[in-house]
Each structure stands twice: as structure tokens, then as C-alpha cells.
Scaffold this active site. Structure first.
Site, PDB file in Angstrom:
ATOM      1  N   LYS A 113       0.810  -1.263  -0.188  1.00  0.00           N
ATOM      2  CA  LYS A 113      -0.190   0.288   0.131  1.00  0.00           C
ATOM      3  C   LYS A 113       0.789   1.236  -0.088  1.00  0.00           C
ATOM      4  O   LYS A 113       0.461   2.212  -0.508  1.00  0.00           O
ATOM      5  CB  LYS A 113      -1.010   0.066   1.142  1.00  0.00           C
ATOM      6  CG  LYS A 113      -1.946  -1.083   1.044  1.00  0.00           C
ATOM      7  CD  LYS A 113      -3.387  -0.922   1.666  1.00  0.00           C
ATOM      8  CE  LYS A 113      -4.401  -2.093   1.482  1.00  0.00           C
ATOM      9  NZ  LYS A 113      -5.535  -1.817   2.013  1.00  0.00           N
ATOM     10  N   LYS A 195      -3.592 -10.946  -6.175  1.00  0.00           N
ATOM     11  CA  LYS A 195      -4.846 -11.184  -5.822  1.00  0.00           C
ATOM     12  C   LYS A 195      -5.750 -10.239  -6.367  1.00  0.00           C
ATOM     13  O   LYS A 195      -5.550  -9.238  -6.881  1.00  0.00           O
ATOM     14  CB  LYS A 195      -4.713 -11.158  -4.190  1.00  0.00           C
ATOM     15  CG  LYS A 195      -5.016  -9.796  -3.548  1.00  0.00           C
ATOM     16  CD  LYS A 195      -5.272  -9.951  -2.058  1.00  0.00           C
ATOM     17  CE  LYS A 195      -5.749  -8.420  -1.605  1.00  0.00           C
ATOM     18  NZ  LYS A 195      -6.423  -8.296  -0.293  1.00  0.00           N
ATOM     19  N   LYS A 198     -10.524  -5.089  -4.210  1.00  0.00           N
ATOM     20  CA  LYS A 198     -11.730  -4.378  -4.481  1.00  0.00           C
ATOM     21  C   LYS A 198     -11.182  -2.982  -4.914  1.00  0.00           C
ATOM     22  O   LYS A 198     -11.614  -2.113  -5.409  1.00  0.00           O
ATOM     23  CB  LYS A 198     -12.558  -4.221  -3.608  1.00  0.00           C
ATOM     24  CG  LYS A 198     -12.067  -3.600  -2.133  1.00  0.00           C
ATOM     25  CD  LYS A 198     -13.501  -3.608  -1.020  1.00  0.00           C
ATOM     26  CE  LYS A 198     -13.172  -4.363   0.149  1.00  0.00           C
ATOM     27  NZ  LYS A 198     -12.078  -3.631   1.017  1.00  0.00           N
TER      28      LYS A 198
END
Ligand code: ATP
Ligand code: LTN
Length: 331
Positions: A113, A195, A198
Site C-alpha cells: 500500500k 490477488k 476491490k
């Protein structure tokens, strides 16, 4: 005999994908009668990346409606919004003082992130796993159903619990991760070694729980595979393997059975079958979510009751922690 405690949460940080469904919420439903369950909407985690306030508010209610539409029963589980139980923030502060900066810097999600939001590497993003540990430890949790990507955070929660217990005496129960095999890790349809997430910028990479049938079929039609046309799961065939995993998770058959079923078929037929299976499972969930969202009074009541129940348990636990560490609470 008292039921064991189960805790899990999802962030209201975007449209949920079929990965969130198979890796998290669907398993919650399977476990809700066997355990005393707390299912939270992790809005405090969500603000570690920038959120539009009106959207965050809307997604919070939509997520609650989705939990219930998927089959989570508010009469048996405690469903609540994380920020409505202040002890999450309070316990995080205490646990922060026994967590090392180096440990947090090594977390895979923090590194990912930070790379993705290089302009906003805030303290909350780094502290994310400690807030998650506080969530779990506040309720004397025994098991935490999460997808593979969250297992590292669960390890840290265990470490922090053990560390606290060693320093101040037996206080926290040490939680276990619980991951069902199939559906635990759904990959991106466009980059099948990553992966499905969302918050992926490419809308074709993820199938959202809110996608209509045509969109679902189109996304699967465009899914990245390979050129050898064999429908088998193998390390050098991540795209096909992912589609087989998705098919297995949504149809209930094993990957081996799916391989057999599609033997000799082309990728076109295979992708269509996967898409149709997913769309068939999602249609009734979508209809039920829509119905629930029209009844805000009911949803608000579920959240009020959930927050009250969670608050009671959390207050008791935090008071115990404050006592152990020597915070004055009156005589
Ligand atoms: P974001 O990309 O915004 O960080 P996310 O899609 O990873 O979000 P989370 O809210 O972090 O979703 O995760 C909710 C739950 O869904 C967790 O238990 C996580 O393990 C599970 N999960 C998320 N993505 C997948 C996936 N691709 N396959 C299986 N499980 C998943
Ligand atoms: N970080 C989790 C969401 C989450 C969670 C939790 C999961 C927040 N608090 C406590 C299990 C237990 C994620 O799935 N991304």
C-alpha cells in the site's frame, strides 16, 4: 458449554469482489451457528487510504446489507460499525506501545500500500495491523476467518497478545487464523499472479458482487489465460488455475472434478460456464441486498443493537487491560 468466539471484518473501502465473498463473508455464514460471532465493518481501517466521506457513509450501510443478504443472521451475530465502539481506538493506543516500528515496516500489505499510495504513507497505514489486533483481542476471540492475504496480520495479533500476557499476566486469549481451502485466494482476472482486490484500478481485473450478469460474462470472457488450451490447474497456468478455483468455489465441486468436467472443451466454453455459475450465485444476493437497502430503519436498528452488544464486551475487556497496566480507574 460456552461457544467459542469468532471475529472478522471487512473494510467499506470499495465495491466488494468475489474474492471478499469466497474468502470471507461466505465462510462467516457457514460458521455463525457454531461460534459466537462478531462481524464488523472496519471503517477505521478504511480511512488509512483516502476515502470520499459521502461514499464511505453509503458503503458502510451497503456492506451491512450485503452481510445480511449473504446470509449472516443479525439475530445470532453481532454486526456493528468499528468506529461506534471507541474501545478499538483506545486499545490500539495501548498495544502501540508494545509493537515495534520495525515489525510494522516489514508487513507485506504496508509495503504494497505504501508503494501504491506513495503520496499518503500515513501513520494509520503503518498502524493498521495494531488496530486489527485490537479488534480481535477486545472480544477474547478464538478464531478469525480471513483470506490468505490477512494471515500475516493475524500472526502479529498473536505476537502482541503473547507479549502482553508475558509482561502483565494472562489477559488476552491468543487467536487462531481460520482459512477454508477453496476460495481463500482468488486472483485478478487480468494479472492472475496478483490477488483480486476491490481497490484495483482496472475494473476488468475484478468481478464485483454488484456486477450484473452481462458484465460478469464479459469480464470472464476477457480473463487472461494462456495459449495451450488445456483446462488444468498448474503452476505455469495461473489464469486457468484461477478460473478453475473460482468455478470450484461457486459450484461446490472440487478442482479435480472441474478439470474432468471441462476435459476436451475450449477456453471459450469454459469461461462462459464459469461466468454463468458466478452470475447465478450472485443474482439472489443482489436482489436481497437491494430489498434491505430500502429498509433503512431496520438496518439502523441492527447497527444500534450490534454496537451496544459489542460495546459491553469491549468495555469490560479494556477495563481489565487498564487495570493490568496501571491506569487509574478510581478506587
Ligand atoms: P483492499 O484491496 O481495498 O485492501 P481487499 O479487497 O483486500 O481490500 P479487505 O477488506 O482487505 O479486501 O478484505 C476483506 C476480506 O476478504 C479478508 O478476509 C480478505 O482476506 C478477503 N479477501 C480479499 N481479497 C481476497 C481474494 N482475492 N481472495 C480471497 N479472499 C480475499
Ligand atoms: N484488515 C482486514 C479487515 C479487518 C479484520 C479485522 C479482519 C479489520 N479488522 C479483524 C479480521 C479480524 C482485511 O480483511 N483487510
Amino acid at each position: 458449554m460456552e461457544k467459542k468466539v469468532l471475529y472478522s471484518a471487512v473494510q467499506p473501502s470499495g465495491n466488494l469482489t468475489i474474492g471478499n465473498y469466497t474468502g470471507a463473508i461466505r465462510n462467516w455464514v457457514k460458521l455463525q451457528n457454531e461460534y459466537e460471532c462478531y462481524y464488523a465493518i472496519a471503517n477505521m481501517h478504511a480511512i488509512t487510504v483516502r476515502q470520499e466521506p459521502a461514499e464511505l457513509r453509503r458503503r458502510t450501510v451497503e456492506l451491512l446489507a450485503l452481510y445480511i443478504a449473504c446470509g449472516v443472521d443479525p439475530a445470532h451475530c453481532t454486526l456493528y460499525v468499528q468506529s461506534q465502539v471507541p474501545q478499538h481506538a483506545e486499545l490500539t493506543w495501548v498495544l502501540n506501545t508494545m509493537t515495534y516500528v520495525g515489525e510494522m515496516e516489514r508487513m507485506t500489505q504496508f509495503k504494497d500500500k505504501s508503494a501504491k499510495h506513495a503520496e499518503n504513507i500515513n501513520m494509520g497505514l503503518m498502524d493498521y495491523p495494531v488496530l486489527m489486533a485490537a479488534d480481535i483481542l477486545l472480544y477474547q476471540t478464538d478464531i478469525v476467518p480471513v483470506g490468505v492475504d490477512q494471515r500475516q496480520h493475524l500472526e502479529i495479533a498473536r505476537d502482541i497478545a503473547v507479549r502482553f500476557n508475558n509482561r502483565y499476566g494472562e489477559t488476552f486469549r491468543v487467536p487462531e487464523a481460520y482459512t477454508l481451502k477453496e476460495g481463500a485466494k482468488i486472483a485478478s482476472l487480468q494479472e492472475p499472479t496478483k490477488k483480486m482486490s476491490k481497490s484495483d484500478e482496472n475494473p476488468n481485473a475484478s468481478v464485483y458482487l454488484s456486477d450484473d450478469r452481462d458484465t460478469i460474462l464479459r469480464k470472464f470472457r476477457r480473463a487472461v489465460t494462456d495459449s495451450d488450451n488445456r483446462i488444468v490447474a498448474a503452476e505455469d497456468k495461473p489464469g486457468v488455475t484461477n478460473l478453475l478455483n473460482i468455478y470450484s468455489a461457486f459450484s461446490g465441486c472440487t478442482v479435480a472434478e472441474a478439470e474432468k468436467q471441462f476435459e476436451g472443451k475450449g477456453y471459450g466454453d469454459f469461461k462462459l460456464a464459469v461466468g454463468e455459475t458466478v452470475a447465478d450465485v450472485l443474482a439472489p444476493v443482489q436482489a436481497e441486498q437491494k430489498r434491505l437497502l430500502a429498509d433503512k430503519a431496520y438496518l439502523n436498528q441492527v447497527l444500534r443493537e450490534g454496537a451496544e452488544r459489542a460495546y459491553k464486551a469491549a468495555r469490560k475487556m479494556l477495563s481489565k487491560v487498564y487495570r493490568k497496566i496501571g491506569f487509574y480507574q478510581g478506587e
